[in-house]
Write a protein that holds these residues in place. Structure first.
Motif, mmCIF file in Angstrom:
data_model
loop_
_atom_site.group_PDB
_atom_site.id
_atom_site.type_symbol
_atom_site.label_atom_id
_atom_site.label_comp_id
_atom_site.label_asym_id
_atom_site.label_seq_id
_atom_site.Cartn_x
_atom_site.Cartn_y
_atom_site.Cartn_z
ATOM 1 N N ASN A 219 -80.470 27.656 44.909
ATOM 2 C CA ASN A 219 -80.113 28.076 45.937
ATOM 3 C C ASN A 219 -80.140 29.624 46.173
ATOM 4 N N ILE A 220 -80.043 30.482 45.288
ATOM 5 C CA ILE A 220 -79.930 31.756 45.384
ATOM 6 C C ILE A 220 -81.473 31.994 45.264
ATOM 7 N N VAL A 221 -82.415 31.441 44.315
ATOM 8 C CA VAL A 221 -83.640 31.582 44.361
ATOM 9 C C VAL A 221 -84.282 31.513 45.567
ATOM 10 N N GLU A 222 -83.942 30.308 46.355
ATOM 11 C CA GLU A 222 -84.713 29.875 47.744
ATOM 12 C C GLU A 222 -84.338 31.055 48.501
ATOM 13 N N TYR A 223 -83.113 31.528 48.673
ATOM 14 C CA TYR A 223 -82.621 32.548 49.534
ATOM 15 C C TYR A 223 -83.460 33.959 49.426
ATOM 16 N N VAL A 224 -83.398 34.329 48.027
ATOM 17 C CA VAL A 224 -84.195 35.439 47.864
ATOM 18 C C VAL A 224 -85.843 35.413 48.161
ATOM 19 N N LEU A 225 -86.413 34.381 47.901
ATOM 20 C CA LEU A 225 -87.721 34.141 47.994
ATOM 21 C C LEU A 225 -88.165 33.993 49.568
ATOM 22 N N THR A 226 -87.125 33.522 50.445
ATOM 23 C CA THR A 226 -87.864 33.297 51.770
ATOM 24 C C THR A 226 -87.028 34.306 52.659
ATOM 25 N N ASN A 227 -86.077 35.146 52.356
ATOM 26 C CA ASN A 227 -85.345 36.040 53.228
ATOM 27 C C ASN A 227 -86.484 37.156 53.123
ATOM 28 N N ALA A 228 -86.371 37.516 54.525
ATOM 29 C CA ALA A 228 -87.400 38.659 55.040
ATOM 30 C C ALA A 228 -87.214 40.053 54.212
ATOM 31 N N GLU A 229 -85.935 40.330 54.167
ATOM 32 C CA GLU A 229 -85.802 41.668 53.347
ATOM 33 C C GLU A 229 -85.849 41.574 51.979
#
Length: 473
Positions: A219-229
């Motif tokens: 879930n951390i990976v998913e957030y980092v990969l798809t977060n615009a910043e």
């Protein structure tokens, strides 16, 4: 004349520029050191000019000549070449090119360093004893990495530029109401306390089997990969337990919010196929490298992590110029107790000593690459026997792990009548799981941050609790 990389012309041109203009001295100081010179006489003259400059002595041909004579360096520098000093001055028509000359000198020095390191590696390989192959490989990769990471551009920056950058950052934080300065987890309460996972930190994520360690990490990976910043953040994921396809399926299930069971059977509804397509398009553009070798030593992980950094650098060469460059920003290891130590440690030490070597190696990796390393770990059965929240002492072989870690997080879920299993249990229930921040070297701890675990989608989600200080500004 040998073929060792060098440019005597660039060295003499830089020295000529330094003898004519103090700005050239300042430029050279920010770019190179005396050890970057190939010619010994040029090196001595460079050191003399810097010494004069530090003493506030005006630097020119006349004062340099006097300094060399007074300090017994005249013969070593001139070497029966009386025209040396005037020749290098006359041979430098534009002292404004000092930066260019410095860069040439630095590049040639870098190539010589590579040659020296290569010779050291060759010598070590010839002299290697039995069972030292992996140690030699790790040493070789580290030496090459250290040389190639040497920065050739070391310019100073005026504070007005730093102030402008700081103002831009502050305005951006106000706009997005964010306090994250490191790699975000996507879990709001956790990020408010940690401000994101910081470079060079070792983060331990521990739980009993089937609580959701791998899902939480993904879930951390998913957030980092798809977060615009953080779209340009590269991630390296070492999976010693699951195959790369199992990881990808879990990532897809979480991102698409589709049952993992349905993905594994292919029994999807029409709208789910549409979600799948959108998820594929999103993840295909992400910067994730996965290694699922199951028999890795800590040295092999460190070597492969360096290779991942190289890989992202190579990807930048073919990346659209309008996109920000990608760099390795996060490493995840699943999980710590499955890492093998070196042969010597296995033969001559206890399991605690092996784990100590592994945890030290992971911390060293975080510092070497200047990225946060999240290592998943197993908790002992003691926590279930107590029917209580995990403690630092519940970490298996806990001493060294607790000492080396900058952050220790536990996932905790009350499961009174469920036997342990090797794999996470997937069912249709939404379970509440607590994140416990048991150790935080540079900040506060959390006794229990509640999250919803949607097991069938292998997904954790924030629970917004207005009564909790964690969620309040």
């Amino acid at each position: 004349m040998n073929n060792i990389p060098s440019s005597i012309e660039a060295e003499e041109s830089l020295l000529g520029a330094m003898l004519q203009n103090p700005q050239a001295i300042s430029i050279s100081i920010s770019k190179i050191s005396s050890n970057d010179f190939y010619s010994e006489r040029n090196k001595l003259l460079y050191e003399s000019i810097l010494e004069m400059h530090s003493r506030n002595i005006e630097v020119n041909a006349e004062t340099a000549l006097r300094y060399l004579k007074e300090n017994g360096l005249f013969e070593k520098v001139f070497q029966n070449d009386e025209a040396y000093l005037m020749r290098i001055i006359d041979g430098t028509p534009f002292h404004q090119n000092a930066r260019y000359y410095s860069e040439i000198i630095a590049e040639k020095s870098l190539l010589r360093d590579l040659i020296t390191v290569s010779q050291d590696i060759q010598k070590s390989a010839f002299e290697a004893k039995d069972n030292e192959t992996r140690e030699i490989v790790d040493l070789a990769e580290k030496k090459i990495f250290e040389v190639t990471q040497r920065r050739l551009d070391n310019d100073f920056i005026h504070i007005r530029d730093l102030l402008y950058e700081a103002l831009t950052t502050i305005e951006s934080r106000k706009k997005h109401k964010g306090t994250v300065t490191g790699v975000p987890s996507g879990f709001i309460g956790l990020d408010k306390v940690t401000h994101g996972f910081q470079p060079s930190d070792l983060i331990i994520l521990a739980a009993r089997p089937s609580v959701g360690k791998t899902s939480f990490a993904l879930n951390i990976v998913e957030y980092v990969l798809t977060n615009a910043e953080t779209i340009n953040f590269g991630i390296g994921f070492f999976s010693l337990e699951m195959s790369r396809m199992q990881l990808v399926e879990r990532l897809i299930a979480s991102k698409a919010r589709i049952s993992l069971g349905r993905i594994r059977t292919g029994d999807l509804e029409k709208n789910e196929w549409a979600k799948l397509g959108q998820t594929f398009n999103s993840l295909a553009q992400s910067n994730l490298l996965i290694d699922d070798a199951s028999q890795l030593t800590i040295m092999e992980i460190r070597g492969k992590a360096r290779q991942m950094k190289y890989k992202f650098a190579e990807m930048n060469k073919v990346r659209d110029k309008d996109k920000p460059p990608v760099d390795l920003k996060l490493i995840i290891v699943d999980y710590l107790q499955l890492i093998h130590s070196t042969t010597g440690a296995r033969k001559n030490g206890t399991r605690e000593q092996e784990i100590a070597e592994i945890s030290r190696g992971l911390k060293a990796l975080a510092k070497e690459l200047n990225v946060p390393v999240i290592a998943l770990a197993q908790l002992s059965r003691a926590v279930e026997q107590r029917q209580d929240k995990p403690r630092l002492s519940d970490l298996r072989e806990s001493g060294s792990i607790e000492q080396d870690a900058d952050i220790v997080m536990f996932l905790h879920r009350q499961r009174p009548n469920r036997e342990d299993k090797d794999e996470e249990v997937i069912d249709s229930k939404t379970n509440q799981v607590e994140v416990i921040l048991a150790k935080h070297r540079n900040g506060a701890i959390i006794d229990g941050l509640p999250l919803n675990f949607i097991a069938e989608q292998t997904r954790f989600e924030n629970i917004f609790n207005n009564n909790s200080d964690i969620y309040n500004n």
